[in-house]
Design a protein around this motif. Structure first.
Motif, PDB file in Angstrom:
ATOM      1  N   ALA A  74       0.831  -1.206   0.000  1.00  0.00           N
ATOM      2  CA  ALA A  74       0.000   0.000   0.000  1.00  0.00           C
ATOM      3  C   ALA A  74       0.866   1.258   0.000  1.00  0.00           C
ATOM      4  N   ALA A  75       1.940   1.240   0.776  1.00  0.00           N
ATOM      5  CA  ALA A  75       2.848   2.396   0.834  1.00  0.00           C
ATOM      6  C   ALA A  75       3.544   2.598  -0.511  1.00  0.00           C
ATOM      7  N   GLU A  76       3.899   1.506  -1.193  1.00  0.00           N
ATOM      8  CA  GLU A  76       4.543   1.617  -2.503  1.00  0.00           C
ATOM      9  C   GLU A  76       3.592   2.261  -3.521  1.00  0.00           C
ATOM     10  N   ILE A  77       2.314   1.896  -3.455  1.00  0.00           N
ATOM     11  CA  ILE A  77       1.334   2.473  -4.369  1.00  0.00           C
ATOM     12  C   ILE A  77       1.213   3.975  -4.136  1.00  0.00           C
ATOM     13  N   ILE A  78       1.128   4.398  -2.889  1.00  0.00           N
ATOM     14  CA  ILE A  78       0.996   5.824  -2.589  1.00  0.00           C
ATOM     15  C   ILE A  78       2.259   6.570  -3.010  1.00  0.00           C
ATOM     16  N   ARG A  79       3.408   5.976  -2.780  1.00  0.00           N
ATOM     17  CA  ARG A  79       4.666   6.627  -3.164  1.00  0.00           C
ATOM     18  C   ARG A  79       4.739   6.805  -4.684  1.00  0.00           C
ATOM     19  N   ALA A  80       4.367   5.751  -5.415  1.00  0.00           N
ATOM     20  CA  ALA A  80       4.365   5.836  -6.879  1.00  0.00           C
ATOM     21  C   ALA A  80       3.340   6.859  -7.362  1.00  0.00           C
ATOM     22  N   GLY A  81       2.176   6.868  -6.699  1.00  0.00           N
ATOM     23  CA  GLY A  81       1.133   7.812  -7.088  1.00  0.00           C
ATOM     24  C   GLY A  81       1.551   9.249  -6.880  1.00  0.00           C
ATOM     25  N   LYS A  82       2.209   9.531  -5.777  1.00  0.00           N
ATOM     26  CA  LYS A  82       2.647  10.893  -5.495  1.00  0.00           C
ATOM     27  C   LYS A  82       3.720  11.347  -6.480  1.00  0.00           C
ATOM     28  N   GLU A  83       4.613  10.437  -6.862  1.00  0.00           N
ATOM     29  CA  GLU A  83       5.714  10.837  -7.745  1.00  0.00           C
ATOM     30  C   GLU A  83       5.308  10.882  -9.204  1.00  0.00           C
ATOM     31  N   GLY A  85       1.854   9.517 -10.534  1.00  0.00           N
ATOM     32  CA  GLY A  85       0.445   9.421 -10.893  1.00  0.00           C
ATOM     33  C   GLY A  85       0.137   8.176 -11.705  1.00  0.00           C
ATOM     34  N   PHE A  86       1.164   7.403 -12.017  1.00  0.00           N
ATOM     35  CA  PHE A  86       1.075   6.168 -12.797  1.00  0.00           C
ATOM     36  C   PHE A  86       1.967   5.120 -12.153  1.00  0.00           C
ATOM     37  N   PHE A  87       1.583   3.856 -12.294  1.00  0.00           N
ATOM     38  CA  PHE A  87       2.467   2.754 -11.928  1.00  0.00           C
ATOM     39  C   PHE A  87       1.973   1.512 -12.655  1.00  0.00           C
ATOM     40  N   GLN A  88       2.770   0.446 -12.633  1.00  0.00           N
ATOM     41  CA  GLN A  88       2.361  -0.815 -13.245  1.00  0.00           C
ATOM     42  C   GLN A  88       2.261  -1.884 -12.160  1.00  0.00           C
ATOM     43  N   VAL A  89       1.326  -2.820 -12.351  1.00  0.00           N
ATOM     44  CA  VAL A  89       1.169  -3.902 -11.385  1.00  0.00           C
ATOM     45  C   VAL A  89       1.331  -5.245 -12.090  1.00  0.00           C
ATOM     46  N   VAL A  90       2.014  -6.150 -11.426  1.00  0.00           N
ATOM     47  CA  VAL A  90       2.185  -7.521 -11.903  1.00  0.00           C
ATOM     48  C   VAL A  90       1.688  -8.474 -10.817  1.00  0.00           C
ATOM     49  N   ASN A  91       1.534  -9.753 -11.180  1.00  0.00           N
ATOM     50  CA  ASN A  91       0.990 -10.746 -10.246  1.00  0.00           C
ATOM     51  C   ASN A  91      -0.295 -10.219  -9.612  1.00  0.00           C
ATOM     52  N   HIS A  92      -1.184  -9.745 -10.464  1.00  0.00           N
ATOM     53  CA  HIS A  92      -2.389  -9.022 -10.060  1.00  0.00           C
ATOM     54  C   HIS A  92      -3.617  -9.913  -9.956  1.00  0.00           C
ATOM     55  N   VAL A 243      -7.574   1.229 -15.228  1.00  0.00           N
ATOM     56  CA  VAL A 243      -6.781   0.004 -15.316  1.00  0.00           C
ATOM     57  C   VAL A 243      -6.580  -0.281 -16.805  1.00  0.00           C
ATOM     58  N   LEU A 244      -5.333  -0.221 -17.259  1.00  0.00           N
ATOM     59  CA  LEU A 244      -5.027  -0.290 -18.688  1.00  0.00           C
ATOM     60  C   LEU A 244      -4.223  -1.525 -19.039  1.00  0.00           C
ATOM     61  N   SER A 245      -4.728  -2.288 -20.017  1.00  0.00           N
ATOM     62  CA  SER A 245      -3.940  -3.346 -20.650  1.00  0.00           C
ATOM     63  C   SER A 245      -3.293  -2.737 -21.886  1.00  0.00           C
ATOM     64  N   GLN A 246      -1.989  -2.564 -21.838  1.00  0.00           N
ATOM     65  CA  GLN A 246      -1.280  -1.876 -22.913  1.00  0.00           C
ATOM     66  C   GLN A 246      -0.850  -2.809 -24.037  1.00  0.00           C
ATOM     67  N   GLY A 247      -0.768  -4.108 -23.765  1.00  0.00           N
ATOM     68  CA  GLY A 247      -0.210  -5.011 -24.767  1.00  0.00           C
ATOM     69  C   GLY A 247       1.296  -4.890 -24.814  1.00  0.00           C
ATOM     70  N   ASP A 248       1.896  -5.337 -25.921  1.00  0.00           N
ATOM     71  CA  ASP A 248       3.362  -5.349 -26.003  1.00  0.00           C
ATOM     72  C   ASP A 248       3.923  -4.288 -26.925  1.00  0.00           C
ATOM     73  N   VAL A 249       3.095  -3.310 -27.343  1.00  0.00           N
ATOM     74  CA  VAL A 249       3.557  -2.224 -28.210  1.00  0.00           C
ATOM     75  C   VAL A 249       3.445  -0.920 -27.436  1.00  0.00           C
ATOM     76  N   VAL A 271      -1.222  -1.134 -16.455  1.00  0.00           N
ATOM     77  CA  VAL A 271      -0.838   0.227 -16.101  1.00  0.00           C
ATOM     78  C   VAL A 271      -2.005   0.850 -15.329  1.00  0.00           C
ATOM     79  N   ILE A 272      -1.706   1.475 -14.203  1.00  0.00           N
ATOM     80  CA  ILE A 272      -2.727   2.083 -13.345  1.00  0.00           C
ATOM     81  C   ILE A 272      -2.481   3.586 -13.269  1.00  0.00           C
ATOM     82  N   ASN A 273      -3.536   4.363 -13.424  1.00  0.00           N
ATOM     83  CA  ASN A 273      -3.416   5.804 -13.185  1.00  0.00           C
ATOM     84  C   ASN A 273      -4.667   6.346 -12.529  1.00  0.00           C
TER      85      ASN A 273
END
Length: 367
Positions: A74-83, A85-92, A243-249, A271-273
């Motif tokens: 949870a702290a990692e998400i907030i830190r990424a959001g503050k810096e 506004g976007f982050f990526q999640v795996v093993n979701h 919640v964005l599925s970007q694919g491989d391009v 990708v989450i924003n």
């Protein structure tokens, strides 16, 4: 090869517009004039607009299932959001086959013959499923290098599914499965965000995230000259969470430190924003960040954006827990339907739409 011009048909059978679909052409030898932006609006117009290689944080959500790691995630998400506004999640927790199944079905729909796509073509934004091109928000005459499906996807009901296309054969079933899985992921993320901010458990449940979930499936064909056009205008999302599925391009860019950051695909990641509503309810702690889509000449790109939104009559304002003497209330409260109207009226401009809801309108704040 010239694009085929299709007359768009509304549900009553009347013509609503003449629509050109990029996906109806096999290839393009040159960029048609209507897609060519003036030099100052092109994606690489200025040095400070150049794409940066700073990497977005990648967060492993599997660790959140372990009680001794949940708060850390949870702290990692907030830190990424503050810096960022976007982050990526795996093993979701969304199975690879579910993602692949819907992406393949959506790609097949874009590849259908023009006459089979015609019944879905519309500029009517009230339709629960429609196929269109460019964007409805930009007021300029220049078109964006993009076709898109816009649809309601959750909660799934027989009535909703009836509006989804019957071709390709797997579209309805794969969409229902994908939408349910991504809905669950979004609720997990919102729970972690609440925990990371010290908000009550379930803060984002109910009306704040209980509106009809929307989905944009964006298709960007190969472009003969990516330097003169854009896939999608710079904007911030009007909703709560994307919640964005970007694919491989690659093609998504997010504004960071005055430069455009290319969001490089990570296998299996979402990708989450944050949208404008997240910025407002957190009193500006988690900002909605501008992003855009650029094109490329080598490969088609398809992204699937799932937009979690409040109910239309949800009253929104900064959470009391996010307001203090050091951080006074920055936004007035409003009903979400009012925000939607303002967003459309300002053509999705970040500053213009937020200006309608800010309380601090001092010269320094509005300069």
């Amino acid at each position: 090869m010239p694009m085929e011009k299709l007359p768009s048909i509304d549900p009553a059978g009347s013509r609503v517009s003449d629509m050109e679909l990029l996906s109806n052409a096999l290839a393009y030898a040159a960029v048609p004039d209507k897609y060519v932006f003036p030099p100052e609006k092109r994606p690489y117009a200025f040095l400070d607009d150049a794409s940066s290689d700073v990497a977005l944080p990648v967060i492993d959500l599997h660790r959140a299932a372990l009680s001794d790691h949940r708060h850390q995630v949870a702290a990692e998400i907030i830190r990424a959001g503050k810096e960022f506004g976007f982050f990526q999640v795996v093993n979701h927790g969304v199975e690879e086959g579910v993602v692949r199944g819907f992406r393949e079905a959506a790609a097949e729909l874009f590849a259908l013959p023009a006459e089979e796509k015609l019944p879905y073509c519309s500029d009517d934004q009230s339709r629960p499923f429609r196929l269109a091109s460019s964007t409805s928000y930009d007021r300029s005459q220049t078109r964006y290098w993009r076709d898109y499906l816009k649809l309601s996807c959750h909660p799934v009901s027989d009535e909703l599914v009836r509006h989804w296309p019957a071709k390709p054969a797997t579209f309805r079933s794969s969409l229902a499965e994908y939408a349910a899985a991504v809905h669950d992921l979004a609720q997990t993320l919102l729970s972690l965000i609440a925990e990371g901010l010290g908000l009550p458990d379930g803060f984002f449940a109910g009306d704040l995230s209980g509106g009809d979930t929307q989905m944009n499936v964006n298709y960007y064909p190969p472009c003969p000259d990516p330097s003169v056009t854009l896939g999608l205008l710079p904007h911030c999302d009007r909703h709560l969470l994307t919640v964005l599925s970007q694919g491989d391009v690659a093609g998504l860019q997010a504004k960071h430190g005055g430069r455009w950051l290319l969001v490089r695909p990570v296998p299996g990641a979402f990708v989450i924003n944050f949208g404008h509503q997240m910025e407002i309810v957190t009193n500006g702690v988690l900002a909605s960040v501008e992003h855009r889509a650029v094109t490329n000449s080598a490969a088609a790109r398809m992204s699937v954006a799932t937009l979690v939104m409040p109910t239309m009559d949800c009253r929104i304002g900064p959470a009391p827990e996010m307001v203090s003497e050091a951080s006074p209330t920055r936004f007035r409260s409003f009903v979400f339907s009012e925000f939607m109207e303002a967003y459309s009226a300002t053509a999705a401009s970040r500053e213009d739409v937020l200006e309608s809801f800010r309380l601090d309108r001092s010269p320094a704040a509005t300069a």
